[in-house]
Scaffold this active site. Structure first.
Site, PDB file in Angstrom:
ATOM      1  N   GLU A  55      -6.308  18.505   5.646  1.00  0.00           N
ATOM      2  CA  GLU A  55      -5.108  17.670   5.705  1.00  0.00           C
ATOM      3  C   GLU A  55      -4.037  18.219   4.764  1.00  0.00           C
ATOM      4  O   GLU A  55      -4.336  18.965   3.830  1.00  0.00           O
ATOM      5  CB  GLU A  55      -5.431  16.231   5.263  1.00  0.00           C
ATOM      6  CG  GLU A  55      -6.496  15.553   6.101  1.00  0.00           C
ATOM      7  CD  GLU A  55      -6.758  14.098   5.710  1.00  0.00           C
ATOM      8  OE1 GLU A  55      -6.859  13.276   6.621  1.00  0.00           O
ATOM      9  OE2 GLU A  55      -6.863  13.779   4.513  1.00  0.00           O
ATOM     10  N   ASP A  75      -0.274   9.186   0.650  1.00  0.00           N
ATOM     11  CA  ASP A  75       0.319  10.520   0.401  1.00  0.00           C
ATOM     12  C   ASP A  75       1.814  10.540   0.072  1.00  0.00           C
ATOM     13  O   ASP A  75       2.607   9.865   0.734  1.00  0.00           O
ATOM     14  CB  ASP A  75       0.206  11.410   1.642  1.00  0.00           C
ATOM     15  CG  ASP A  75      -1.132  11.407   2.295  1.00  0.00           C
ATOM     16  OD1 ASP A  75      -2.055  10.775   1.774  1.00  0.00           O
ATOM     17  OD2 ASP A  75      -1.249  12.047   3.351  1.00  0.00           O
ATOM     18  N   SER A 114       1.955  11.728   7.599  1.00  0.00           N
ATOM     19  CA  SER A 114       2.556  12.595   6.576  1.00  0.00           C
ATOM     20  C   SER A 114       3.375  13.739   7.160  1.00  0.00           C
ATOM     21  O   SER A 114       3.166  14.171   8.296  1.00  0.00           O
ATOM     22  CB  SER A 114       1.457  13.159   5.680  1.00  0.00           C
ATOM     23  OG  SER A 114       0.993  12.114   4.861  1.00  0.00           O
ATOM     24  N   TRP A 165      -9.856   8.825  -1.112  1.00  0.00           N
ATOM     25  CA  TRP A 165     -10.197   8.040   0.086  1.00  0.00           C
ATOM     26  C   TRP A 165     -11.551   7.355  -0.044  1.00  0.00           C
ATOM     27  O   TRP A 165     -11.841   6.412   0.698  1.00  0.00           O
ATOM     28  CB  TRP A 165     -10.163   8.916   1.337  1.00  0.00           C
ATOM     29  CG  TRP A 165      -8.777   9.095   1.858  1.00  0.00           C
ATOM     30  CD1 TRP A 165      -8.095  10.272   2.006  1.00  0.00           C
ATOM     31  CD2 TRP A 165      -7.870   8.071   2.304  1.00  0.00           C
ATOM     32  NE1 TRP A 165      -6.842  10.035   2.503  1.00  0.00           N
ATOM     33  CE2 TRP A 165      -6.674   8.691   2.698  1.00  0.00           C
ATOM     34  CE3 TRP A 165      -7.959   6.684   2.394  1.00  0.00           C
ATOM     35  CZ2 TRP A 165      -5.577   7.970   3.187  1.00  0.00           C
ATOM     36  CZ3 TRP A 165      -6.865   5.970   2.876  1.00  0.00           C
ATOM     37  CH2 TRP A 165      -5.697   6.616   3.266  1.00  0.00           C
ATOM     38  N   TRP A 167       0.808  -1.236   0.000  1.00  0.00           N
ATOM     39  CA  TRP A 167       0.000   0.000   0.000  1.00  0.00           C
ATOM     40  C   TRP A 167       0.837   1.279   0.000  1.00  0.00           C
ATOM     41  O   TRP A 167       1.842   1.367   0.707  1.00  0.00           O
ATOM     42  CB  TRP A 167      -0.877  -0.002   1.250  1.00  0.00           C
ATOM     43  CG  TRP A 167      -1.530   1.311   1.534  1.00  0.00           C
ATOM     44  CD1 TRP A 167      -1.035   2.333   2.294  1.00  0.00           C
ATOM     45  CD2 TRP A 167      -2.799   1.751   1.057  1.00  0.00           C
ATOM     46  NE1 TRP A 167      -1.927   3.381   2.323  1.00  0.00           N
ATOM     47  CE2 TRP A 167      -3.025   3.049   1.567  1.00  0.00           C
ATOM     48  CE3 TRP A 167      -3.787   1.177   0.245  1.00  0.00           C
ATOM     49  CZ2 TRP A 167      -4.182   3.775   1.305  1.00  0.00           C
ATOM     50  CZ3 TRP A 167      -4.947   1.905  -0.017  1.00  0.00           C
ATOM     51  CH2 TRP A 167      -5.126   3.192   0.510  1.00  0.00           C
ATOM     52  N   MET A 168       0.352   2.288  -0.736  1.00  0.00           N
ATOM     53  CA  MET A 168       0.932   3.643  -0.658  1.00  0.00           C
ATOM     54  C   MET A 168      -0.196   4.673  -0.661  1.00  0.00           C
ATOM     55  O   MET A 168      -1.148   4.536  -1.414  1.00  0.00           O
ATOM     56  CB  MET A 168       1.841   3.881  -1.874  1.00  0.00           C
ATOM     57  CG  MET A 168       2.412   5.293  -1.925  1.00  0.00           C
ATOM     58  SD  MET A 168       3.518   5.537  -3.330  1.00  0.00           S
ATOM     59  CE  MET A 168       2.329   5.784  -4.649  1.00  0.00           C
ATOM     60  N   TRP A 200      -4.692   0.320   3.743  1.00  0.00           N
ATOM     61  CA  TRP A 200      -4.087   1.236   4.705  1.00  0.00           C
ATOM     62  C   TRP A 200      -3.859   0.511   6.031  1.00  0.00           C
ATOM     63  O   TRP A 200      -4.714  -0.258   6.480  1.00  0.00           O
ATOM     64  CB  TRP A 200      -5.010   2.444   4.894  1.00  0.00           C
ATOM     65  CG  TRP A 200      -4.375   3.553   5.658  1.00  0.00           C
ATOM     66  CD1 TRP A 200      -3.566   4.521   5.157  1.00  0.00           C
ATOM     67  CD2 TRP A 200      -4.486   3.804   7.067  1.00  0.00           C
ATOM     68  NE1 TRP A 200      -3.155   5.364   6.174  1.00  0.00           N
ATOM     69  CE2 TRP A 200      -3.703   4.950   7.347  1.00  0.00           C
ATOM     70  CE3 TRP A 200      -5.144   3.183   8.126  1.00  0.00           C
ATOM     71  CZ2 TRP A 200      -3.587   5.478   8.632  1.00  0.00           C
ATOM     72  CZ3 TRP A 200      -5.032   3.709   9.405  1.00  0.00           C
ATOM     73  CH2 TRP A 200      -4.255   4.852   9.644  1.00  0.00           C
TER      74      TRP A 200
HETATM   75  C1  FRU Z   1      -4.123  12.206   3.997  1.00  0.00           C
HETATM   76  C2  FRU Z   1      -3.860  11.558   5.335  1.00  0.00           C
HETATM   77  C3  FRU Z   1      -3.023  12.470   6.205  1.00  0.00           C
HETATM   78  C4  FRU Z   1      -2.358  11.520   7.153  1.00  0.00           C
HETATM   79  C5  FRU Z   1      -2.123  10.318   6.282  1.00  0.00           C
HETATM   80  C6  FRU Z   1      -2.233   9.007   6.986  1.00  0.00           C
HETATM   81  O1  FRU Z   1      -4.394  11.309   2.983  1.00  0.00           O
HETATM   82  O2  FRU Z   1      -5.092  11.240   5.971  1.00  0.00           O
HETATM   83  O3  FRU Z   1      -3.746  13.496   6.833  1.00  0.00           O
HETATM   84  O4  FRU Z   1      -1.172  12.035   7.669  1.00  0.00           O
HETATM   85  O5  FRU Z   1      -3.097  10.369   5.238  1.00  0.00           O
HETATM   86  O6  FRU Z   1      -1.800   7.959   6.177  1.00  0.00           O
END
Ligand code: FRU
Length: 487
Positions: free
Chosen positions: A203, A24, A81, A293, A21-22, A48
């Site tokens: 975010e 941000d 992130s 998302w 998985w990848m 995730w």
């Molecule tokens: C954005 C986010 C960030 C968080 C990260 C967690 O896509 O929700 O706010 O740091 O992904 O993986």
């Protein structure tokens, strides 16, 4: 993993980790001839999970080499992130003779003992060009007493006030902090109440200057907004334009009254810009996570999940009197082109006839034509499948229609047609369309409108056609380039 190039839907020229998985992009920084790309990564699964920072490096922002994981969870939590900078003057005291890299990231602690999720900001540093990292023993360096969502620090050096500035997401706003050394942070200001789009958590902010044509610089703030079930659009990124004096961001009049989206497709999220691009280069380089998302955990790939957008150059242009952020693919992409077709002053009918035997999975279409007529392309065409990308002269909109693009039943909101209005600036309209094994990116009229969308066609759906509302119309120029050599 065997034959990784041909894992299902793996793109030829968009970055994905070898497996798992990848999400941000994180910590993008240029240092000693290398572009670094870190990213939210779950190395044990294709959905995730506990977040690590994966790592890749590139010399040209197109071909990436994946390196070992840079940051793994520790006693403060998992690694969310954040950003990275070159500490040129050793303001942190982490370095000896040579400048090095400092990562500023969110520690996320949702361990069962904690009575609420705690997010705070922490540091790690590297003395060997990002190959190995040491977490700062004084972590965390910044906490917040009230915000549960307090994350995604983006740090930059603000030359006029000789200090580091951090912009960090705080629930439904962003907060700005300043520091002389990356460790001691002082609150400067908060931005966002009553302005912009708020249906979703804020975010991954970014804040940077961009020069106008007049050379006068304005500040651009990017803020990504999490998915809200009430909106089919899912997660997306808005931007504001204004001024920043090292303490406070002051939005311009238009930013106060209007919501501006960076991308009109569904799959460009959490994007931020590179740090420390040399002044002689001077570009503001951006990359986003090419997913949403709403369905990111459900997309039909095996063994891997998540790709980045093309790297793009951001500019500020005045369009009809308004400063507007434009995005163009980086020029480095041009080195990967293999020209398959090139037409000048060709009528639509004839161009279509000469595309009949073209079969491409990963390509760029570059077209210029009179904006007075509607023109489009069908890409990744196969039995019962097509993705339609084009310009509608009646409504003044560009679009990507993925209604019949291939697999779509993994989420009810995936299928659809995505539109962006466009005020064409010259007599000719230019479209650049980048197609890959599971994506389409449209850059219209020098990047003033961009649509980024995932698609999941059969590997055998590789046809391309062109069509117009009148197929006797003349296309000024049309080039088609194979970009599969990266695959
Ligand atoms: C954005 C986010 C960030 C968080 C990260 C967690 O896509 O929700 O706010 O740091 O992904 O993986």
């Amino acid at each position: 993993m065997s034959n990784i190039k041909h894992q299902n839907y793996r793109n030829a020229y968009h970055y994905s980790p070898r497996e798992n998985w990848m999400n941000d992009p994180n910590g993008m920084v240029y240092f000693k001839g290398e572009y670094h790309l870190f990213y939210q990564h779950h190395p044990m699964g294709t959905t995730w999970g506990p977040m690590h920072w994966g790592h890749a490096v590139s010399k040209d922002l197109v071909s990436w080499e994946e390196l070992p994981i840079a940051l793994a969870p520790d006693e403060h939590g998992t690694i969310f992130s954040g950003s990275a900078v070159v500490d040129w003057n050793n303001s942190s005291g982490f370095f000896d003779q040579e400048p090095g890299l400092v990562a500023i990231f969110t520690h996320h602690d949702d361990s069962p003992g904690a009575n609420r999720i705690v997010q705070c900001q922490s540091l790690a540093y590297s003395k060997d060009n990002g190959r190995t990292w040491t977490k700062y023993e004084g972590n965390p360096v910044l906490r917040h007493d009230t915000y549960v969502d307090f994350r995604d620090p983006k740090v930059f050096w603000h030359e006029p006030s000789s200090q580091w500035v951090m912009i960090v997401a705080c629930g439904q706003t962003v907060c700005l902090y300043r520091s002389p050394n990356l460790m001691d942070w002082t609150f400067a200001s908060e931005f966002g109440e009553g302005i912009g789009f708020h249906d979703g958590v804020w975010e991954c902010p970014d804040l940077f200057p961009l020069a106008m044509e007049s050379n006068e610089a304005r500040w651009v703030m990017l803020v990504s907004i999490g998915d809200d079930p009430a909106y089919v659009e899912g997660s997306r990124t808005q931007y504001f334009i204004g001024d920043f004096d090292g303490m406070t961001f002051k939005p311009d009049e238009r930013s106060k009254g209007e919501i501006r989206w960076l991308d009109y497709g569904r799959d460009n999220y959490a994007g931020v810009s590179w740090s420390d691009i040399p002044t002689a280069d001077g570009r503001r380089l951006f990359i986003g996570w090419m997913s949403n998302w709403k369905y990111a955990n459900l997309t039909p790939t095996d063994g891997w999940r998540g790709a980045m957008t093309l790297v793009r150059e951001l500019k500020l242009e005045t369009l009809e009197g308004e400063a507007t952020v434009t995005q163009q693919p980086i020029r480095e992409m041009e080195a990967y082109r293999n020209e398959v077709r090139s037409f000048h002053d060709v009528i639509v009918d004839e161009a279509a006839a000469r595309l009949v035997d073209v079969r491409l999975e990963s390509c760029e279409i570059h077209v210029r034509f009179d904006a007075a007529f509607s023109l489009g392309f069908k890409v990744r065409v196969g039995p019962g499948q097509e993705t339609v990308v084009g310009w509608d002269a009646k409504t003044n909109e560009v679009y990507v229609d993925r209604t019949r693009s291939g697999l779509a039943d993994f989420h009810k909101d995936f299928s659809g047609k995505h539109l962006a209005s466009l005020r064409v600036t010259g007599a000719l309209l230019e479209l650049r369309i980048f197609v890959d094994r599971s994506s389409v990116e449209l850059f219209a009229d020098r990047g003033q409108a961009v649509i980024t969308d995932l698609i999941y066609p059969d590997p055998a759906s590789t046809g391309i056609t062109v069509f117009a509302d009148d197929d006797r119309k003349v296309i000024e120029s049309l080039h088609i380039y194979d970009l599969s050599s990266r695959g």
